[in-house]
Each structure stands twice: as C-alpha cells, then as structure tokens.
Design a protein around this motif. Structure first.
Motif, PDB file in Angstrom:
ATOM      1  N   ALA A 169      38.187  31.035  15.385  1.00  0.00           N
ATOM      2  CA  ALA A 169      37.569  31.797  14.299  1.00  0.00           C
ATOM      3  C   ALA A 169      36.076  31.502  14.174  1.00  0.00           C
ATOM      4  CB  ALA A 169      38.271  31.507  12.970  1.00  0.00           C
ATOM      5  N   LEU A 170      35.698  30.261  14.458  1.00  0.00           N
ATOM      6  CA  LEU A 170      34.281  29.883  14.374  1.00  0.00           C
ATOM      7  C   LEU A 170      33.408  30.682  15.337  1.00  0.00           C
ATOM      8  CD1 LEU A 170      34.357  25.989  14.143  1.00  0.00           C
ATOM      9  CD2 LEU A 170      33.268  27.510  12.504  1.00  0.00           C
ATOM     10  N   PHE A 171      34.011  31.197  16.407  1.00  0.00           N
ATOM     11  CA  PHE A 171      33.241  31.825  17.475  1.00  0.00           C
ATOM     12  C   PHE A 171      33.438  33.339  17.536  1.00  0.00           C
ATOM     13  CE2 PHE A 171      35.239  27.789  18.876  1.00  0.00           C
ATOM     14  CZ  PHE A 171      34.120  26.959  18.813  1.00  0.00           C
ATOM     15  N   ALA A 172      34.208  33.896  16.607  1.00  0.00           N
ATOM     16  CA  ALA A 172      34.678  35.274  16.749  1.00  0.00           C
ATOM     17  C   ALA A 172      33.834  36.272  15.969  1.00  0.00           C
ATOM     18  CB  ALA A 172      36.125  35.372  16.281  1.00  0.00           C
ATOM     19  N   GLN A 173      33.896  37.528  16.422  1.00  0.00           N
ATOM     20  CA  GLN A 173      33.299  38.637  15.679  1.00  0.00           C
ATOM     21  C   GLN A 173      34.318  39.294  14.739  1.00  0.00           C
ATOM     22  OE1 GLN A 173      32.527  38.410  19.242  1.00  0.00           O
ATOM     23  NE2 GLN A 173      30.786  37.253  18.445  1.00  0.00           N
ATOM     24  N   ARG A 174      35.581  39.182  15.063  1.00  0.00           N
ATOM     25  CA  ARG A 174      36.661  39.584  14.162  1.00  0.00           C
ATOM     26  C   ARG A 174      37.676  38.448  14.072  1.00  0.00           C
ATOM     27  NH1 ARG A 174      37.543  45.002  12.359  1.00  0.00           N
ATOM     28  NH2 ARG A 174      36.164  46.509  13.392  1.00  0.00           N
ATOM     29  N   ILE A 175      38.320  38.341  12.907  1.00  0.00           N
ATOM     30  CA  ILE A 175      39.325  37.309  12.698  1.00  0.00           C
ATOM     31  C   ILE A 175      40.642  37.982  12.340  1.00  0.00           C
ATOM     32  CG2 ILE A 175      39.937  35.222  11.423  1.00  0.00           C
ATOM     33  CD1 ILE A 175      36.992  34.819  10.798  1.00  0.00           C
ATOM     34  N   PRO A 176      41.489  38.283  13.310  1.00  0.00           N
ATOM     35  CA  PRO A 176      42.814  38.826  13.016  1.00  0.00           C
ATOM     36  C   PRO A 176      43.609  37.853  12.150  1.00  0.00           C
ATOM     37  CG  PRO A 176      42.277  39.133  15.324  1.00  0.00           C
ATOM     38  CD  PRO A 176      41.236  38.224  14.762  1.00  0.00           C
ATOM     39  N   THR A 177      44.202  38.381  11.092  1.00  0.00           N
ATOM     40  CA  THR A 177      44.775  37.552  10.033  1.00  0.00           C
ATOM     41  C   THR A 177      46.159  38.060   9.649  1.00  0.00           C
ATOM     42  OG1 THR A 177      42.536  37.209   9.176  1.00  0.00           O
ATOM     43  CG2 THR A 177      44.369  36.667   7.705  1.00  0.00           C
ATOM     44  N   SER A 178      47.126  37.164   9.588  1.00  0.00           N
ATOM     45  CA  SER A 178      48.468  37.551   9.145  1.00  0.00           C
ATOM     46  C   SER A 178      48.509  37.499   7.615  1.00  0.00           C
ATOM     47  CB  SER A 178      49.525  36.629   9.744  1.00  0.00           C
ATOM     48  OG  SER A 178      49.296  35.287   9.378  1.00  0.00           O
ATOM     49  N   VAL A 179      49.014  38.566   7.030  1.00  0.00           N
ATOM     50  CA  VAL A 179      49.007  38.714   5.569  1.00  0.00           C
ATOM     51  C   VAL A 179      50.328  39.337   5.123  1.00  0.00           C
ATOM     52  CG1 VAL A 179      46.501  38.889   5.278  1.00  0.00           C
ATOM     53  CG2 VAL A 179      47.819  40.938   5.870  1.00  0.00           C
ATOM     54  N   ILE A 180      50.673  39.104   3.865  1.00  0.00           N
ATOM     55  CA  ILE A 180      51.870  39.675   3.257  1.00  0.00           C
ATOM     56  C   ILE A 180      51.437  40.763   2.287  1.00  0.00           C
ATOM     57  CG2 ILE A 180      53.920  39.218   1.858  1.00  0.00           C
ATOM     58  CD1 ILE A 180      54.001  37.903   4.576  1.00  0.00           C
ATOM     59  N   ASP A 181      51.976  41.968   2.469  1.00  0.00           N
ATOM     60  CA  ASP A 181      51.565  43.077   1.612  1.00  0.00           C
ATOM     61  C   ASP A 181      52.364  43.106   0.311  1.00  0.00           C
ATOM     62  OD1 ASP A 181      54.018  44.314   2.120  1.00  0.00           O
ATOM     63  OD2 ASP A 181      53.197  45.771   3.541  1.00  0.00           O
ATOM     64  N   ASP A 182      52.128  44.113  -0.519  1.00  0.00           N
ATOM     65  CA  ASP A 182      52.765  44.193  -1.831  1.00  0.00           C
ATOM     66  C   ASP A 182      54.279  44.361  -1.748  1.00  0.00           C
ATOM     67  OD1 ASP A 182      50.324  43.924  -3.148  1.00  0.00           O
ATOM     68  OD2 ASP A 182      49.941  46.091  -3.160  1.00  0.00           O
ATOM     69  N   ASP A 183      54.770  44.788  -0.577  1.00  0.00           N
ATOM     70  CA  ASP A 183      56.217  44.952  -0.384  1.00  0.00           C
ATOM     71  C   ASP A 183      56.845  43.745   0.297  1.00  0.00           C
ATOM     72  OD1 ASP A 183      56.282  47.574  -1.506  1.00  0.00           O
ATOM     73  OD2 ASP A 183      55.469  48.359   0.382  1.00  0.00           O
ATOM     74  N   GLY A 184      56.059  42.698   0.490  1.00  0.00           N
ATOM     75  CA  GLY A 184      56.576  41.497   1.128  1.00  0.00           C
ATOM     76  C   GLY A 184      56.682  41.585   2.631  1.00  0.00           C
ATOM     77  N   ILE A 185      56.016  42.573   3.233  1.00  0.00           N
ATOM     78  CA  ILE A 185      56.058  42.782   4.673  1.00  0.00           C
ATOM     79  C   ILE A 185      54.797  42.207   5.315  1.00  0.00           C
ATOM     80  CG2 ILE A 185      56.124  44.525   6.504  1.00  0.00           C
ATOM     81  CD1 ILE A 185      57.672  46.302   4.536  1.00  0.00           C
ATOM     82  N   GLN A 186      54.965  41.531   6.433  1.00  0.00           N
ATOM     83  CA  GLN A 186      53.822  40.900   7.092  1.00  0.00           C
ATOM     84  C   GLN A 186      53.044  41.932   7.915  1.00  0.00           C
ATOM     85  OE1 GLN A 186      52.825  36.823   9.635  1.00  0.00           O
ATOM     86  NE2 GLN A 186      54.915  37.270   8.998  1.00  0.00           N
ATOM     87  N   GLN A 187      51.725  41.927   7.719  1.00  0.00           N
ATOM     88  CA  GLN A 187      50.808  42.808   8.420  1.00  0.00           C
ATOM     89  C   GLN A 187      49.773  41.969   9.161  1.00  0.00           C
ATOM     90  OE1 GLN A 187      51.605  45.937   8.316  1.00  0.00           O
ATOM     91  NE2 GLN A 187      52.846  46.112   6.450  1.00  0.00           N
ATOM     92  N   PHE A 188      48.941  42.637   9.948  1.00  0.00           N
ATOM     93  CA  PHE A 188      47.938  41.960  10.772  1.00  0.00           C
ATOM     94  C   PHE A 188      46.604  42.656  10.519  1.00  0.00           C
ATOM     95  CE2 PHE A 188      46.547  40.260  15.041  1.00  0.00           C
ATOM     96  CZ  PHE A 188      47.004  38.968  14.868  1.00  0.00           C
ATOM     97  N   ALA A 189      45.675  41.953   9.890  1.00  0.00           N
ATOM     98  CA  ALA A 189      44.394  42.548   9.509  1.00  0.00           C
ATOM     99  C   ALA A 189      43.287  42.057  10.436  1.00  0.00           C
ATOM    100  CB  ALA A 189      44.054  42.199   8.060  1.00  0.00           C
ATOM    101  N   PHE A 190      42.623  42.990  11.112  1.00  0.00           N
ATOM    102  CA  PHE A 190      41.510  42.665  12.015  1.00  0.00           C
ATOM    103  C   PHE A 190      40.214  42.665  11.197  1.00  0.00           C
ATOM    104  CE2 PHE A 190      44.789  43.866  14.892  1.00  0.00           C
ATOM    105  CZ  PHE A 190      44.498  43.327  16.135  1.00  0.00           C
ATOM    106  N   ILE A 191      39.880  41.525  10.599  1.00  0.00           N
ATOM    107  CA  ILE A 191      38.799  41.467   9.625  1.00  0.00           C
ATOM    108  C   ILE A 191      37.488  41.061  10.302  1.00  0.00           C
ATOM    109  CG2 ILE A 191      38.039  40.474   7.436  1.00  0.00           C
ATOM    110  CD1 ILE A 191      40.942  39.854   6.809  1.00  0.00           C
ATOM    111  N   PRO A 192      36.417  41.840  10.132  1.00  0.00           N
ATOM    112  CA  PRO A 192      35.126  41.441  10.688  1.00  0.00           C
ATOM    113  C   PRO A 192      34.675  40.092  10.128  1.00  0.00           C
ATOM    114  CG  PRO A 192      35.091  43.749  10.063  1.00  0.00           C
ATOM    115  CD  PRO A 192      36.371  43.189   9.523  1.00  0.00           C
ATOM    116  N   ARG A 193      34.168  39.239  10.992  1.00  0.00           N
ATOM    117  CA  ARG A 193      33.786  37.863  10.629  1.00  0.00           C
ATOM    118  C   ARG A 193      32.761  37.810   9.505  1.00  0.00           C
ATOM    119  NH1 ARG A 193      31.948  33.805   9.156  1.00  0.00           N
ATOM    120  NH2 ARG A 193      31.505  31.851  10.259  1.00  0.00           N
ATOM    121  N   GLU A 194      31.840  38.784   9.444  1.00  0.00           N
ATOM    122  CA  GLU A 194      30.757  38.725   8.476  1.00  0.00           C
ATOM    123  C   GLU A 194      31.099  39.386   7.140  1.00  0.00           C
ATOM    124  OE1 GLU A 194      28.127  36.896   9.019  1.00  0.00           O
ATOM    125  OE2 GLU A 194      28.979  36.408  10.983  1.00  0.00           O
ATOM    126  N   THR A 195      32.350  39.756   6.924  1.00  0.00           N
ATOM    127  CA  THR A 195      32.742  40.371   5.656  1.00  0.00           C
ATOM    128  C   THR A 195      32.535  39.389   4.508  1.00  0.00           C
ATOM    129  OG1 THR A 195      34.424  41.656   6.828  1.00  0.00           O
ATOM    130  CG2 THR A 195      34.611  41.536   4.426  1.00  0.00           C
TER     131      THR A 195
END
Length: 406
Positions: A169-195
C-alpha cells in the motif's frame, strides 16, 4: 527477446514498456532480478524501502503481464507468472512479495469486474500503475472476518475502517480494499491512494519481509466511486480461480526465498566457510557431509519447482474452463506446492546458516534474512491445513473450501 529497457537504478528509463509474451516476461524478470540482488542484504539490514526498484518494476512492464490479451496485456500463463514472482523473490524476498496483491486484484477484476471496469483499470496498469492492498484486519475473530464498512453516499460510497498487513500500500497508486456493504456482503473497492481520508502508516515491525511496507491503512470517511467497487464475495460462491491464484503466488514467493538462500549458501561455502576437522579435507566445498546436505536440499528444491509448475498448469486449465472439478483440482495442486515450498524455504534458510558456520551469523553478511523472510511469509496461512485438504481430497473425495485466502 527482452524489451529495450536495460534496467539501472541510476539511469533514466523510458515510459512503461509493453511486454507481449511469456518469454519476454521471463527475460525482463531476469534482468531486474540481477539488479535487485545487488543491494538486497543492505536494503533488509537498513530497512530501505524499495521505491526506486518498484518504479523500475512498473516501467519494465512486468506489472501488466497478467492483463488479458483482449485488453492489451500479455495474458501470461500462471506457470510464467509464478516463475516471475519466484525469480524476483530469489533476488529479494520483500520485492517478490509486494506485487502479489497487485496480481491478485487483477485476477479478481478479470473474474468479477464489468467490461467497463476491466477496460479502465487494466488500462491504468498497462500505463504503469501499481495496486497495493488493504484486506486483512487485526482484532477480528479469525483471519477472514472483516469489519471495514462500505456505506452508500449519494452516487458513491464511504469507507471506514482500519487494515493491517497491507503489503504494497505504501508504494501503490490504488489500494484495493475488502469492505462489508450495508447488506453484509463483502465487496472490493479499488480506492485511489491520494483520496482524502486515507492514512497509510509505515508500522510494519515483523522481523522478516522488512521492506514490504506491510503496515496499516486507515480509512476515515473515504469516498469511493461506485464504478470502483467490484463484487468480491461472489467470486467464492461459485467456482473461480481467485483463491488458488492467490495461493500459487505465495508458493512462488517461498520458492524464490528458498532458491535465494541455496544460491547464497553455494557462494559462501566456496569462498568463506571452513571444513570440519574430521572431514580431512582442505576446503569446505569438499566436506562430504556438507555435500550430502546440499545434495538433499537441491533435490527438495527441484521437487518444489516441479510441483509449482504442475500447479500452474492445473490453474491454467481451471482458468480456461472453471467448474467445481477443475477449480478443486487446481486448488489441490496449489496446496501441494504451497506445502512443500513452505518447508523447503525454511529448510534452505536454516541450512545456509548451518553450513556457513559461525562466520555466517555476522551482521555484515545478513544471511539470516533468508530464514527470517521465509518464517515470516510462511505464517501467512498454516501449512498443516494444506496437508489436511490434500489428504481429505484424495482419501474422501472432499473438495477443498473456496475462500479468498491471500
């Protein structure tokens, strides 16, 4: 043929190259590995993060070799990708591990992304961007539980939570992140590092894999566009290769660490070690018991390499035609390789020190980094459960669990 890039950390390099074949990928990996080997011991000893090395990795085009051909990449085989990772890990165990989650994210994108998401994110990687990860969490009931939340906010989402073991993550331009949505389902968010709201913390204190940047990532009300969220959980509710793909890369890292320790043992014994007095020889390289131990280790390494190749072939078959049987067969082949590469990496690092002798423990050589790297990385998931899955498959016909272990 290699690309026109001849790597050097002190010379300017052209924009990101495009690798178009498996052979070219292996050639480029070899060029980089030779370069990365030179200062590997010093980088580990001083905990010098490999920013320059990773920039060269991206510009070489290696980061995009798993992008499918339909999207402009080389679409290399799993066999080739594992060889690339193993060669980089042989040069430097930390550098070999850093791209693992990058390739993992690309595999999930290939399996579960929409065509629009694939076009856009694959294009970023072809342009030289790196993906890190923020998946695992501390303090949960088990290694697979997630608490980081993804909540709806207008046309997008907000992410809140804290991650650890965030390799790359220290070296990346995007940080793919595992997250739980409002329905309790796991998703994968490709978040830009500078957000705004992302805090990447360099707090990795493991005694091995010191320069992987595997510390913490904190998300404080971080906005993520809906187009950057890819389904995750569904990749394990049906037969896909996401799980065994992740695992074969871990096996390749361990194999590379093992090979690096073995090759360093050969050099150290030839140049610096002394024979035991009872051997009755002038050089350590003629010590009969040293030769026996090296021969045993060499045989085990060759066996591990063969298992890794067989696992890659099985994974390629499953990627081409995924179903319950092919994915299970690939998972078992990968589990076999993972189990043996775990053991040989630990054995290789230990034998290096044993056969080098007392002189091999001196800090100036930093030979212990190989064992430390192996011991740290092989704790990723327990090898005892690999053997259990393999035995249960062959004896009882029980298919291995499908999960996103990375």
């Amino acid at each position: 043929m290699t690309t026109a890039i001849k790597p050097s950390l002190t010379q300017a390099v052209p924009p990101t190259a495009l690798i178009t074949s498996d052979a070219q990928a292996l050639d480029v990996a070899e060029d980089l590995a030779v370069l990365f080997t030179r200062d590997a011991a010093a980088r580990d000893r001083e905990r010098r993060l490999p920013h320059a090395e990773l920039a060269l990795f991206s510009r070489s085009g290696l980061g995009a070799i798993s992008v499918p051909k339909a999207f402009g990449g080389a679409g290399v085989s799993s066999v080739t990708l594992a060889r690339v990772i193993a060669r980089l890990a042989q040069a430097d165990g930390s550098i070999g591990q850093i791209p693992q989650n990058h390739y993992y994210a690309l595999e999930l994108l290939r399996v579960n992304g929409t065509p629009a998401q694939q076009r856009r994110l694959f294009a970023e990687v072809l342009a030289g961007q790196r993906f890190g990860n923020a998946l695992a969490e501390l303090g949960t009931k088990n290694a697979h539980e997630r608490t980081t939340r993804l909540t709806r906010d207008g046309d997008g989402y907000r992410v809140n939570g804290r991650k650890f073991y965030a390799t790359g993550a220290l070296f990346a331009q995007r940080i793919p992140t595992s997250v739980i949505d409002d329905d309790g389902i796991q998703q994968f968010a490709f978040i830009p590092r500078e957000t705004p709201g992302i805090d990447v913390i360099d707090d990795w204190s493991g005694f091995g894999q010191r320069t992987t940047g595997s510390g913490s990532v904190v998300f404080d009300n971080v906005f993520v566009a809906a187009e950057d969220v890819v389904p995750f959980q569904s990749a394990f509710e049906r037969p896909t290769t996401v799980g065994p793909f992740a695992q074969i890369l871990h096996a390749a890292i361990d194999l590379g660490i093992a090979r690096g320790a073995y090759e360093e043992a050969l050099v150290f014994i030839r140049e610096r070690s002394r024979p035991w007095i009872d051997a009755g020889v002038e050089q350590a390289s003629d010590d009969p018991l040293t030769l026996t131990e090296l021969g045993r280790l060499a045989a085990h390494l060759r066996g591990a390499e063969a298992l890794l190749e067989q696992a890659g072939l099985a994974l390629d078959e499953a990627q081409a035609a995924p179903d319950a049987a092919s994915v299970a067969a690939a998972s078992i082949a990968v589990a076999e390789a993972r189990a043996i590469t775990t053991e040989v990496s630990l054995a290789s690092g230990s034998k290096l020190l044993e056969l080098a002798g007392s002189r091999g423990t001196l800090a100036e050589y930093n030979l212990d980094r190989h064992w430390r790297n192996a011991r740290t990385h092989t704790l990723h998931d327990p090898v005892r459960w690999k053997y259990h899955a393999v035995g249960n498959y062959y004896l009882n016909g029980e298919l291995p669990p499908r999960r996103g272990t990375i």
